[in-house]
Write a protein that holds these residues in place. Structure first.
Motif, PDB file in Angstrom:
ATOM      1  N   ALA A 207       0.825  -1.205   0.000  1.00  0.00           N
ATOM      2  CA  ALA A 207       0.000   0.000   0.000  1.00  0.00           C
ATOM      3  C   ALA A 207       0.862   1.259   0.000  1.00  0.00           C
ATOM      4  O   ALA A 207       0.608   2.208  -0.756  1.00  0.00           O
ATOM      5  N   LEU A 208       1.905   1.275   0.833  1.00  0.00           N
ATOM      6  CA  LEU A 208       2.785   2.443   0.898  1.00  0.00           C
ATOM      7  C   LEU A 208       3.514   2.655  -0.428  1.00  0.00           C
ATOM      8  O   LEU A 208       3.604   3.788  -0.927  1.00  0.00           O
ATOM      9  N   LEU A 209       4.027   1.577  -1.001  1.00  0.00           N
ATOM     10  CA  LEU A 209       4.721   1.702  -2.282  1.00  0.00           C
ATOM     11  C   LEU A 209       3.767   2.140  -3.384  1.00  0.00           C
ATOM     12  O   LEU A 209       4.123   2.938  -4.252  1.00  0.00           O
ATOM     13  N   GLY A 210       2.531   1.599  -3.343  1.00  0.00           N
ATOM     14  CA  GLY A 210       1.551   1.978  -4.355  1.00  0.00           C
ATOM     15  C   GLY A 210       1.230   3.461  -4.311  1.00  0.00           C
ATOM     16  O   GLY A 210       1.098   4.115  -5.351  1.00  0.00           O
ATOM     17  N   LEU A 211       1.107   4.010  -3.116  1.00  0.00           N
ATOM     18  CA  LEU A 211       0.855   5.441  -2.983  1.00  0.00           C
ATOM     19  C   LEU A 211       2.072   6.256  -3.417  1.00  0.00           C
ATOM     20  O   LEU A 211       1.945   7.325  -4.017  1.00  0.00           O
TER      21      LEU A 211
ATOM     22  N   VAL B  77      -7.382  -1.343  15.693  1.00  0.00           N
ATOM     23  CA  VAL B  77      -6.655  -0.673  14.609  1.00  0.00           C
ATOM     24  C   VAL B  77      -7.063  -1.259  13.262  1.00  0.00           C
ATOM     25  O   VAL B  77      -7.408  -0.527  12.314  1.00  0.00           O
ATOM     26  N   GLY B  78      -7.012  -2.585  13.141  1.00  0.00           N
ATOM     27  CA  GLY B  78      -7.427  -3.214  11.893  1.00  0.00           C
ATOM     28  C   GLY B  78      -8.878  -2.933  11.558  1.00  0.00           C
ATOM     29  O   GLY B  78      -9.235  -2.676  10.394  1.00  0.00           O
ATOM     30  N   TRP B  79      -9.721  -2.962  12.570  1.00  0.00           N
ATOM     31  CA  TRP B  79     -11.156  -2.710  12.402  1.00  0.00           C
ATOM     32  C   TRP B  79     -11.407  -1.303  11.847  1.00  0.00           C
ATOM     33  O   TRP B  79     -12.205  -1.121  10.907  1.00  0.00           O
ATOM     34  N   GLU B  80     -10.746  -0.312  12.396  1.00  0.00           N
ATOM     35  CA  GLU B  80     -10.952   1.066  11.970  1.00  0.00           C
ATOM     36  C   GLU B  80     -10.340   1.334  10.596  1.00  0.00           C
ATOM     37  O   GLU B  80     -10.918   2.076   9.789  1.00  0.00           O
ATOM     38  N   VAL B  81      -9.193   0.756  10.323  1.00  0.00           N
ATOM     39  CA  VAL B  81      -8.577   0.946   9.004  1.00  0.00           C
ATOM     40  C   VAL B  81      -9.466   0.336   7.923  1.00  0.00           C
ATOM     41  O   VAL B  81      -9.618   0.914   6.828  1.00  0.00           O
ATOM     42  N   MET B  82     -10.085  -0.801   8.199  1.00  0.00           N
ATOM     43  CA  MET B  82     -11.007  -1.378   7.218  1.00  0.00           C
ATOM     44  C   MET B  82     -12.189  -0.459   6.945  1.00  0.00           C
ATOM     45  O   MET B  82     -12.641  -0.331   5.804  1.00  0.00           O
ATOM     46  N   GLY B  83     -12.716   0.167   7.989  1.00  0.00           N
ATOM     47  CA  GLY B  83     -13.821   1.092   7.777  1.00  0.00           C
ATOM     48  C   GLY B  83     -13.429   2.250   6.887  1.00  0.00           C
ATOM     49  O   GLY B  83     -14.194   2.667   6.004  1.00  0.00           O
ATOM     50  N   TRP B  84     -12.223   2.774   7.092  1.00  0.00           N
ATOM     51  CA  TRP B  84     -11.743   3.876   6.259  1.00  0.00           C
ATOM     52  C   TRP B  84     -11.528   3.415   4.821  1.00  0.00           C
ATOM     53  O   TRP B  84     -11.917   4.096   3.865  1.00  0.00           O
ATOM     54  N   CYS B  85     -10.923   2.231   4.644  1.00  0.00           N
ATOM     55  CA  CYS B  85     -10.668   1.723   3.294  1.00  0.00           C
ATOM     56  C   CYS B  85     -11.971   1.435   2.556  1.00  0.00           C
ATOM     57  O   CYS B  85     -12.071   1.651   1.332  1.00  0.00           O
ATOM     58  N   SER B  86     -12.970   0.918   3.260  1.00  0.00           N
ATOM     59  CA  SER B  86     -14.248   0.648   2.601  1.00  0.00           C
ATOM     60  C   SER B  86     -14.861   1.944   2.085  1.00  0.00           C
ATOM     61  O   SER B  86     -15.448   1.983   0.996  1.00  0.00           O
ATOM     62  N   TYR B  87     -14.722   3.020   2.846  1.00  0.00           N
ATOM     63  CA  TYR B  87     -15.214   4.326   2.403  1.00  0.00           C
ATOM     64  C   TYR B  87     -14.516   4.740   1.101  1.00  0.00           C
ATOM     65  O   TYR B  87     -15.167   5.215   0.154  1.00  0.00           O
ATOM     66  N   LEU B  88     -13.211   4.546   1.030  1.00  0.00           N
ATOM     67  CA  LEU B  88     -12.463   4.940  -0.161  1.00  0.00           C
ATOM     68  C   LEU B  88     -12.818   4.066  -1.368  1.00  0.00           C
ATOM     69  O   LEU B  88     -12.936   4.554  -2.499  1.00  0.00           O
TER      70      LEU B  88
ATOM     71  N   ARG C 289      -7.392   6.412 -11.953  1.00  0.00           N
ATOM     72  CA  ARG C 289      -7.066   6.370 -10.519  1.00  0.00           C
ATOM     73  C   ARG C 289      -6.761   4.937 -10.063  1.00  0.00           C
ATOM     74  O   ARG C 289      -6.846   4.641  -8.868  1.00  0.00           O
ATOM     75  N   TYR C 290      -6.400   4.086 -10.989  1.00  0.00           N
ATOM     76  CA  TYR C 290      -6.123   2.696 -10.634  1.00  0.00           C
ATOM     77  C   TYR C 290      -5.024   2.556  -9.575  1.00  0.00           C
ATOM     78  O   TYR C 290      -5.163   1.751  -8.638  1.00  0.00           O
ATOM     79  N   PRO C 291      -3.887   3.279  -9.651  1.00  0.00           N
ATOM     80  CA  PRO C 291      -2.843   3.100  -8.615  1.00  0.00           C
ATOM     81  C   PRO C 291      -3.361   3.311  -7.200  1.00  0.00           C
ATOM     82  O   PRO C 291      -3.004   2.563  -6.277  1.00  0.00           O
ATOM     83  N   ARG C 292      -4.211   4.311  -7.003  1.00  0.00           N
ATOM     84  CA  ARG C 292      -4.767   4.543  -5.675  1.00  0.00           C
ATOM     85  C   ARG C 292      -5.704   3.405  -5.274  1.00  0.00           C
ATOM     86  O   ARG C 292      -5.738   2.995  -4.106  1.00  0.00           O
ATOM     87  N   PHE C 293      -6.471   2.919  -6.241  1.00  0.00           N
ATOM     88  CA  PHE C 293      -7.367   1.802  -5.954  1.00  0.00           C
ATOM     89  C   PHE C 293      -6.576   0.581  -5.502  1.00  0.00           C
ATOM     90  O   PHE C 293      -6.902  -0.056  -4.491  1.00  0.00           O
ATOM     91  N   ALA C 294      -5.519   0.239  -6.238  1.00  0.00           N
ATOM     92  CA  ALA C 294      -4.715  -0.933  -5.899  1.00  0.00           C
ATOM     93  C   ALA C 294      -4.054  -0.768  -4.537  1.00  0.00           C
ATOM     94  O   ALA C 294      -3.987  -1.722  -3.739  1.00  0.00           O
ATOM     95  N   ALA C 295      -3.580   0.441  -4.231  1.00  0.00           N
ATOM     96  CA  ALA C 295      -2.958   0.677  -2.925  1.00  0.00           C
ATOM     97  C   ALA C 295      -3.979   0.531  -1.805  1.00  0.00           C
ATOM     98  O   ALA C 295      -3.678  -0.028  -0.737  1.00  0.00           O
ATOM     99  N   THR C 296      -5.203   1.001  -2.028  1.00  0.00           N
ATOM    100  CA  THR C 296      -6.244   0.879  -1.008  1.00  0.00           C
ATOM    101  C   THR C 296      -6.625  -0.571  -0.786  1.00  0.00           C
ATOM    102  O   THR C 296      -6.861  -1.002   0.355  1.00  0.00           O
ATOM    103  N   VAL C 297      -6.685  -1.357  -1.861  1.00  0.00           N
ATOM    104  CA  VAL C 297      -6.971  -2.790  -1.725  1.00  0.00           C
ATOM    105  C   VAL C 297      -5.887  -3.465  -0.885  1.00  0.00           C
ATOM    106  O   VAL C 297      -6.178  -4.307  -0.021  1.00  0.00           O
TER     107      VAL C 297
END
Length: 625
Positions: free
Chosen positions: A14-18, A134-145, A105-113
């Motif tokens: 994810a970090l490299l993708g961004l 932490v994992g629970w909250e990060v998933m909620g944020w990623c689902s929004y994106l 916007r595919y690179p951002r999509f792949a990084a979010t996945v």
């Protein structure tokens, strides 16, 4: 094997993708390459986990009297779940390179996945409640994106906001429950929390057998406050119901179809909605001995699985049909946790999570291919689209067979074990009877909407649809998922999921119920939409989710906004009135003082001084008395 690399590798992707910005080739190579490496590590971890459980310490912290070990753990069950999460994530990443070929916007999509995958793997391997949150909250944020990835569309933005708000409301309960459990145990370690809050029945029974009164036995054994435990676990259950789209939070998941199909496959198959099952499985010893949260969970999932199945049958959009089927199937996996006796464990629910990840990923990726062929996901548009390619037809056949719960395929095997464990729970106290009845009533409805989907997708149309050549990698992804949908039940030979034996009697009953559902769907023949025959007037209401949006507005949004307006009025017109009044009085006193100072005579000044002395003297006398 230490599970940290399995968690951190997709986070690195994810970090490299961004960091790669808009370089599509490097983004693809990073997402797919590190996704494949994650799958290999997960497979190796699963193979090595056969020797038993392993806990890897993290950077342990201490906050006052609270221990925060930040540890992760693995065992055969966790490793199996991590493997299927990594498998679905890799399938989504490979599929996205084709499906989003024209997306800028595919690179951002792949990084979010990748980040989404890391968060889910963290929840799976977490042995610490802080890491779970932490994992629970990060998933909620990623689902929004991911849901709002096509943010240029109003409907996608609205769906993302809705998903975020609904799940965040439920997360309030989740966080409060987790904090309460950790505070009561004095540690955030999952094992420590379970040990501290579980009722030591053997100790209590032994003390009572020696003649000690029950109250003294409870004190001697350090038994926790059962009422407080029930409340805290109930709060966690509420958070799980929100993330898993169970009643009363069920409506957000269907609207999440506004996101790209690969995002839907990831959210519905292996992450987000399935995370609650993993969390409750870790806390199962507490859930199993607390009747209040079990009843809350059991009633919610029982109503949800049937309601969602009925709504799935009447959808005019087949992608939303799959969305409502996910709501129903998550209810099935959670029902195993609500009904299973303590000694049975959470194996049946986790096995259904595993099988659902396989066949639901297959169905979503197949529906995405069909939508590319047909130009949309509406039932009318998709009619006959599966005839465009043999692989597409095979994907739908075995995916829908698993979804319907036909015995021997992976979905059928896992559902039979859920029914078996619910029967065991029905014999004891608790919501087992309610759950079992809901499972049996839901079975024919599920078979009916699966039959409807198959009829629509394979109906003969003229001219026959054609499909552009599909990349070999995408064909390989679908092929692997098809094979796993057929043979995935062999995972039970690895003892990854500790389940009992499925009953032959219940298998026969399930087959009869499935036959009833298929027969009902075929009433209109092979050339008509069963929904038009059985539920024509209900279809518009089902498309709107029975008006849950309006209910949210009337029951939640309107009262909250009214309360906000009241608070704003009190703040500005009542509280601020005193502040503004004090300022105005001070200004007026200053103005009057200035006028008196500039216009007064010396004798007047002396008179004012004498008057002040008299007033102060009187005040002193009153105070002294």
């Amino acid at each position: 094997m230490n599970p940290w690399p399995v968690v951190l590798l997709p986070a690195l992707a994810a970090l490299l993708g961004l960091a790669l910005g808009r370089d599509r080739r490097l983004a693809q190579a990073t997402a797919v390459g590190l996704g494949g490496a994650t799958l290999v590590l997960a497979a190796v971890g699963w193979a090595l986990a056969g020797t038993g459980a392993l806990e890897a310490a993290g950077p342990a912290l201490r906050a006052g009297e609270l221990e925060v070990p930040l540890a992760v753990a693995t065992d055969p069950t966790r490793a199996a779940v991590a493997f299927v999460v990594a498998l679905v994530a890799l399938a989504v990443q490979v599929y996205s390179t084709w499906y989003l070929a024209d997306d800028d916007r595919y690179p951002r999509f792949a990084a979010t996945v990748s980040l989404f995958t890391a968060a889910m793997l963290l929840v799976v391997h977490s042995a610490d409640l802080v890491l779970t949150v932490v994992g629970w909250e990060v998933m909620g944020w990623c689902s929004y994106l991911l849901i709002g990835h096509w943010s240029r569309r109003h409907t996608a933005r609205r769906a993302a906001h809705k998903a975020f708000l609904v799940t965040r409301v439920a997360d309030v309960g989740f966080v409060l429950g987790i904090v309460g459990l950790a505070a009561g145990a004095g540690t955030t370690s999952l094992g420590g929390v379970v040990a501290a809050w579980a009722r030591p029945t053997e100790c209590i029974d032994g003390q009572v057998a020696t003649g000690l009164p029950v109250a003294e036995a409870l004190a001697a054994c350090g038994a926790p406050d059962g009422t407080l435990r029930a409340w805290l676990v109930t709060l966690v259950v509420i958070g799980v119901l929100g993330k898993s789209a169970q009643l009363p939070f069920q409506d957000w998941l269907a609207d999440a179809m506004e996101g790209p199909t690969p995002a839907s496959a990831l959210i519905h198959a292996a992450t987000m909605v399935a995370a609650g099952t993993v969390v409750l499985a870790g806390l199962f010893p507490l859930l199993a001995v607390s009747q209040t949260p079990r009843w809350v969970l059991g009633i919610s999932v029982s109503i949800t699985m049937l309601l969602a199945a009925v709504l799935a049958f009447a959808q005019s959009d087949l992608k939303r049909l799959l969305a409502w089927s996910t709501v129903s199937q998550v209810g099935v996996m959670l029902s195993a946790l609500a009904a299973a006796p303590l000694e049975e464990g959470a194996g049946a629910g986790l096995f259904h999570l595993w099988s659902h990840a396989v066949f639901k990923a297959l169905l979503f990726l197949a529906i995405g291919w069909a939508a590319v062929i047909a130009g949309g996901t509406a039932a009318v548009a998709l009619r006959g689209s599966a005839a465009a390619a043999p692989l597409l037809r095979v994907s739908f056949v075995f995916g829908l067979l698993s979804l319907a719960g036909v015995p021997l395929v992976v979905g059928g095997l896992s559902k039979e074990h859920v029914i078996a464990v619910s029967w065991e729970g029905a014999v004891e106290t608790g919501p087992g009877v309610v759950v079992l009845v809901a499972l049996l009533v839901t079975a024919p409805v599920t078979a009916a909407y699966c039959t409807r989907a198959y009829l629509l997708l394979t109906a003969h149309v003229r001219p026959a649809p054609t499909s552009a050549p599909l990349p070999v990698a995408i064909q390989a992804v679908l092929g692997v998922l098809v094979v796993m949908s057929v043979l995935g039940g062999l995972v039970l030979l690895t003892d990854a999921f500790p389940v009992g034996e499925a009953s032959l009697g219940w298998i026969v009953i399930t087959l009869l119920l499935i036959a009833v559902g298929v027969g009902a769907a075929l009433r209109g023949g092979l050339d008509r939409d069963p929904a038009d025959v059985l539920a024509r007037r209900f279809v518009p209401h089902a498309d709107r989710g029975l008006g849950a949006d309006g209910l949210y507005v009337r029951v939640v949004a309107t009262p909250v906004l009214a309360l906000a307006r009241l608070v704003a009025f009190l703040d500005t017109e009542v509280v601020d009135f005193y502040v503004r009044g004090t300022a105005a009085a001070t200004r007026a006193a200053g103005w009057l003082g200035a006028r008196a100072h500039h216009g007064e005579r010396p004798s007047s000044a002396v008179g004012l001084v004498l008057a002040a002395v008299v007033v102060l003297g009187l005040a002193g006398v009153v105070a002294w008395s």
